[in-house]
Design a protein around this motif. Structure first.
Motif, PDB file in Angstrom:
ATOM      1  N   PHE A   1      31.442-138.831 140.248  1.00 25.58           N
ATOM      2  CA  PHE A   1      30.087-138.394 140.620  1.00 25.58           C
ATOM      3  C   PHE A   1      30.087-137.552 141.888  1.00 25.58           C
ATOM      4  N   ARG A   2      31.118-137.813 142.743  1.00 27.54           N
ATOM      5  CA  ARG A   2      31.134-137.156 144.045  1.00 27.54           C
ATOM      6  C   ARG A   2      31.192-135.620 143.895  1.00 27.54           C
ATOM      7  N   THR A   3      32.039-135.116 142.968  1.00 29.32           N
ATOM      8  CA  THR A   3      32.215-133.656 142.846  1.00 29.32           C
ATOM      9  C   THR A   3      30.913-132.948 142.459  1.00 29.32           C
ATOM     10  N   PRO A   4      30.238-133.337 141.341  1.00 31.91           N
ATOM     11  CA  PRO A   4      28.995-132.621 141.013  1.00 31.91           C
ATOM     12  C   PRO A   4      27.931-132.767 142.091  1.00 31.91           C
ATOM     13  N   LEU A   5      27.879-133.964 142.735  1.00 28.89           N
ATOM     14  CA  LEU A   5      26.874-134.162 143.788  1.00 28.89           C
ATOM     15  C   LEU A   5      27.158-133.248 144.970  1.00 28.89           C
ATOM     16  N   ALA A   6      28.438-133.094 145.314  1.00 33.57           N
ATOM     17  CA  ALA A   6      28.810-132.220 146.437  1.00 33.57           C
ATOM     18  C   ALA A   6      28.421-130.779 146.122  1.00 33.57           C
ATOM     19  N   VAL A   7      28.676-130.372 144.857  1.00 32.62           N
ATOM     20  CA  VAL A   7      28.327-128.998 144.461  1.00 32.62           C
ATOM     21  C   VAL A   7      26.811-128.802 144.578  1.00 32.62           C
ATOM     22  N   ILE A   8      26.043-129.768 144.038  1.00 31.29           N
ATOM     23  CA  ILE A   8      24.573-129.657 144.067  1.00 31.29           C
ATOM     24  C   ILE A   8      24.075-129.588 145.510  1.00 31.29           C
ATOM     25  N   MET A   9      24.642-130.467 146.371  1.00 27.41           N
ATOM     26  CA  MET A   9      24.179-130.498 147.766  1.00 27.41           C
ATOM     27  C   MET A   9      24.489-129.190 148.486  1.00 27.41           C
ATOM     28  N   SER A  10      25.685-128.625 148.211  1.00 26.30           N
ATOM     29  CA  SER A  10      26.009-127.361 148.911  1.00 26.30           C
ATOM     30  C   SER A  10      25.108-126.243 148.404  1.00 26.30           C
ATOM     31  N   CYS A  11      24.772-126.240 147.099  1.00 27.85           N
ATOM     32  CA  CYS A  11      23.841-125.244 146.549  1.00 27.85           C
ATOM     33  C   CYS A  11      22.483-125.383 147.213  1.00 27.85           C
ATOM     34  N   LEU A  12      22.038-126.649 147.353  1.00 27.08           N
ATOM     35  CA  LEU A  12      20.714-126.887 147.940  1.00 27.08           C
ATOM     36  C   LEU A  12      20.675-126.409 149.391  1.00 27.08           C
ATOM     37  N   SER A  13      21.754-126.719 150.139  1.00 21.59           N
ATOM     38  CA  SER A  13      21.735-126.318 151.554  1.00 21.59           C
ATOM     39  C   SER A  13      21.785-124.788 151.674  1.00 21.59           C
ATOM     40  N   ALA A  14      22.486-124.137 150.757  1.00 20.01           N
ATOM     41  CA  ALA A  14      22.530-122.672 150.779  1.00 20.01           C
ATOM     42  C   ALA A  14      21.151-122.098 150.460  1.00 20.01           C
ATOM     43  N   MET A  15      20.467-122.736 149.518  1.00 17.21           N
ATOM     44  CA  MET A  15      19.144-122.244 149.106  1.00 17.21           C
ATOM     45  C   MET A  15      18.092-122.454 150.206  1.00 17.21           C
ATOM     46  N   ARG A  16      18.331-123.469 151.041  1.00 16.51           N
ATOM     47  CA  ARG A  16      17.385-123.756 152.116  1.00 16.51           C
ATOM     48  C   ARG A  16      17.399-122.650 153.183  1.00 16.51           C
ATOM     49  N   ASN A  17      18.524-121.969 153.238  1.00 17.59           N
ATOM     50  CA  ASN A  17      18.672-120.895 154.237  1.00 17.59           C
ATOM     51  C   ASN A  17      18.146-119.580 153.644  1.00 17.59           C
ATOM     52  N   PRO A  18      16.884-119.169 153.993  1.00 23.08           N
ATOM     53  CA  PRO A  18      16.253-118.033 153.319  1.00 23.08           C
ATOM     54  C   PRO A  18      16.954-116.701 153.597  1.00 23.08           C
TER      55      PRO A  18
ATOM     56  N   GLU B   1      26.009-128.859 136.669  1.00 19.23           N
ATOM     57  CA  GLU B   1      26.533-130.089 137.279  1.00 19.23           C
ATOM     58  C   GLU B   1      25.686-131.303 136.874  1.00 19.23           C
ATOM     59  N   THR B   2      24.354-131.085 136.774  1.00 21.96           N
ATOM     60  CA  THR B   2      23.475-132.198 136.366  1.00 21.96           C
ATOM     61  C   THR B   2      23.793-132.598 134.929  1.00 21.96           C
ATOM     62  N   GLU B   3      24.038-131.596 134.102  1.00 18.71           N
ATOM     63  CA  GLU B   3      24.396-131.876 132.704  1.00 18.71           C
ATOM     64  C   GLU B   3      25.696-132.681 132.639  1.00 18.71           C
ATOM     65  N   ARG B   4      26.628-132.268 133.505  1.00 26.51           N
ATOM     66  CA  ARG B   4      27.923-132.935 133.586  1.00 26.51           C
ATOM     67  C   ARG B   4      27.734-134.418 133.955  1.00 26.51           C
ATOM     68  N   MET B   5      26.828-134.652 134.955  1.00 20.37           N
ATOM     69  CA  MET B   5      26.588-136.038 135.379  1.00 20.37           C
ATOM     70  C   MET B   5      25.929-136.841 134.261  1.00 20.37           C
ATOM     71  N   SER B   6      25.018-136.157 133.547  1.00 17.28           N
ATOM     72  CA  SER B   6      24.341-136.888 132.469  1.00 17.28           C
ATOM     73  C   SER B   6      25.338-137.246 131.361  1.00 17.28           C
ATOM     74  N   HIS B   7      26.321-136.372 131.117  1.00 22.02           N
ATOM     75  CA  HIS B   7      27.406-136.652 130.172  1.00 22.02           C
ATOM     76  C   HIS B   7      28.175-137.897 130.591  1.00 22.02           C
ATOM     77  N   LEU B   8      28.510-137.879 131.894  1.00 28.36           N
ATOM     78  CA  LEU B   8      29.296-138.989 132.442  1.00 28.36           C
ATOM     79  C   LEU B   8      28.528-140.301 132.316  1.00 28.36           C
ATOM     80  N   ILE B   9      27.226-140.227 132.639  1.00 28.99           N
ATOM     81  CA  ILE B   9      26.403-141.446 132.546  1.00 28.99           C
ATOM     82  C   ILE B   9      26.366-141.945 131.113  1.00 28.99           C
ATOM     83  N   ASN B  10      26.217-141.013 130.160  1.00 24.46           N
ATOM     84  CA  ASN B  10      26.188-141.408 128.741  1.00 24.46           C
ATOM     85  C   ASN B  10      27.479-142.098 128.346  1.00 24.46           C
TER      86      ASN B  10
END
Ligand code: ADP
Length: 434
Positions: free
Chosen positions: A225-242, A260-269
């Protein structure tokens, strides 16, 4: 101390305690019974001896010192004789204060408790009882004796005798028997403790292994879970910087996050499938089903995927219909889907995948044969472990190393078999025996 260790110690103590109690009760009862039998036998043998002694006393007109000395030899008996109320003494007899006081106490005890006046009796009378005399020995307060009082009429007069049998040898035997039992008891408790310690450890081994597996599972899942979450968080922080984020890059970031969210949902399934499989309340919906239909459905489901990857996909079914298979159709379809998906994922374009089935010796056999990258011998066992991926598969997204462990759980629930071998010429062959 971990919970498991605590449980181990408690269970060991409980088992040892209960068995010790049972052992103590049984051996205590046995010991008491043995002691009471010993006392009974000793008393009976004393009574028999007294019969012989009194008949000897009756028949002897003169009581010889030799006869008395033999009787007293080895402290077997102590004899106090009175001929017409006159004490009979004989040579070599060690008359001392102790002996005299013992005689006096036995005599007083008997006279106090006497129930019959035998002075007018014309025939021999004897009566046996137990007497406890005081001793000077500090631990054993009483010295026990079997006593026989004998009254033997002789002509005009009479002979009176107190014959005492010291019970010290018998009590020594009883005490040494108790000591031996106590030593053996302590040894038995120690051995029982060691045995239960080993047994409980053996019994708790599956629980311990299960706990280890669970810990590994949680660690591996968190890692995944750590890898997709890290990717999502870095995307979010980049997007926060206008300043550094144009509309186009934002859309790119959103796409990455979606992936990445799809990947996590796969993993959860996958994880849910696996936990469902472990759930003891989870029951197979077993019924008679046509295996050919399941195979065909799976084939049709993956045909397009194989075509997209330019892999030729084939199915070979027996000409005559196979007997119905007693299984959970949904689970078997799931198993076939895992094997097909893997075969497509690990086969290069231009490769070939073949599905085939056979019925032989009361078993249904299903083969999934691919001409893909193959599996090294050292990996063949490991691939069924949770989260295990062969290195070259790590780069593949949505492959978490859970597929084959789910497949193995399904197979085990059906008491079936799943094996993997090399396809002649390269690739892997998975065989399911139902
Ligand atoms: P994954 O989701 O990663 O495929 P699996 O449990 O299904 O997880 O498989 C475990 C590993 O076994 C894979 O990572 C892959 O390396 C190997 N594997 C499984 N099926 C095949 C196959 N048909 N050919 C080659 N390797 C395979």
């Amino acid at each position: 101390m971990t919970i498991l260790k605590k449980v181990r110690v408690r269970l060991t103590l409980l088992c040892t305690g209960v068995t010790t109690l049972i052992l103590f009760l049984i051996s205590g009862a046995y010991l008491l019974l043995a002691e009471s039998n010993l006392k009974d036998n000793q008393f009976k043998s004393f009574q028999n001896d007294i019969k012989t002694i009194t008949s000897n006393l009756e028949s002897q007109s003169i009581i010889t010192y030799d006869w008395l000395a033999k009787l007293e030899a080895g402290d077997r008996y102590l004899v106090f004789l009175k001929d017409n109320d006159v004490s009979l003494l004989y040579e070599n007899r060690q008359e001392n204060e102790d002996r005299e006081s013992l005689y006096q106490s036995v005599k007083t005890y008997y006279e106090e408790n006497q129930t019959k006046d035998v002075s007018s009796y014309y025939s021999t009378y004897h009566e046996e009882f137990t007497f406890a005399g005081e001793t000077t020995f500090p631990i054993i307060k009483k010295n026990h004796y079997y006593v026989s009082y004998c009254y033997i009429p002789k002509g005009q007069g009479h002979l009176e005798a107190y014959i005492l049998k010291p019970l010290q040898p018998m009590y020594t035997q009883i005490y040494s028997q108790r000591a031996l039992f106590a030593i053996l008891g302590v040894l038995a408790v120690f051995l029982l403790f060691c045995f239960f310690l080993y047994l409980v450890k053996l019994m708790l081994k599956p629980v311990e292994e299960n706990q280890k597996k669970q810990n590994l599972f949680v660690a591996a899942a968190s890692h995944e879970f750590r890898t997709p979450l890290a990717v999502i968080m870095s995307c979010l922080s980049a997007m926060r910087n206008p300043s550094g984020c144009s509309t186009d890059t934002s859309l790119d970031f959103l796409e990455i996050m979606e992936g990445e969210t799809e990947r996590m949902s796969h993993l959860i399934n996958d994880m849910l499938l696996l936990t469902n499989q472990h759930n003891p309340n989870h029951q197979l919906q077993i019924e008679d089903c046509e295996l050919e239909t399941l195979l065909l459905k799976c084939y049709e489901g993956f045909e397009q995927m194989a075509m997209d990857k330019k892999i030729s996909f084939h199915i070979q079914l027996p000409e005559d219909p196979m007997p119905l298979c007693y299984c959970d159709p949904e689970k078997i379809s799931q198993l076939l889907a895992i094997l097909s998906h893997n075969a497509i994922s690990y086969t290069e374009p231009g490769g070939k995948i073949t599905f085939s089935a056979k019925y032989r010796n009361s078993h249904h056999y299903i083969w999934v044969v691919d001409t893909g990258i193959g599996i090294l011998d050292e990996d063949k066992k490991k691939i069924f472990e949770q989260f295990y991926r062969v290195d070259n598969a790590r780069s593949k997204k949505n492959h978490f190393g859970l597929g084959l462990s789910i497949a193995m759980e399904i197979v085990m629930a059906h008491k079936a078999r799943l094996t993997v071998t090399d396809t002649p010429g390269g690739g892997s062959t998975f065989l399911v025996r139902l």
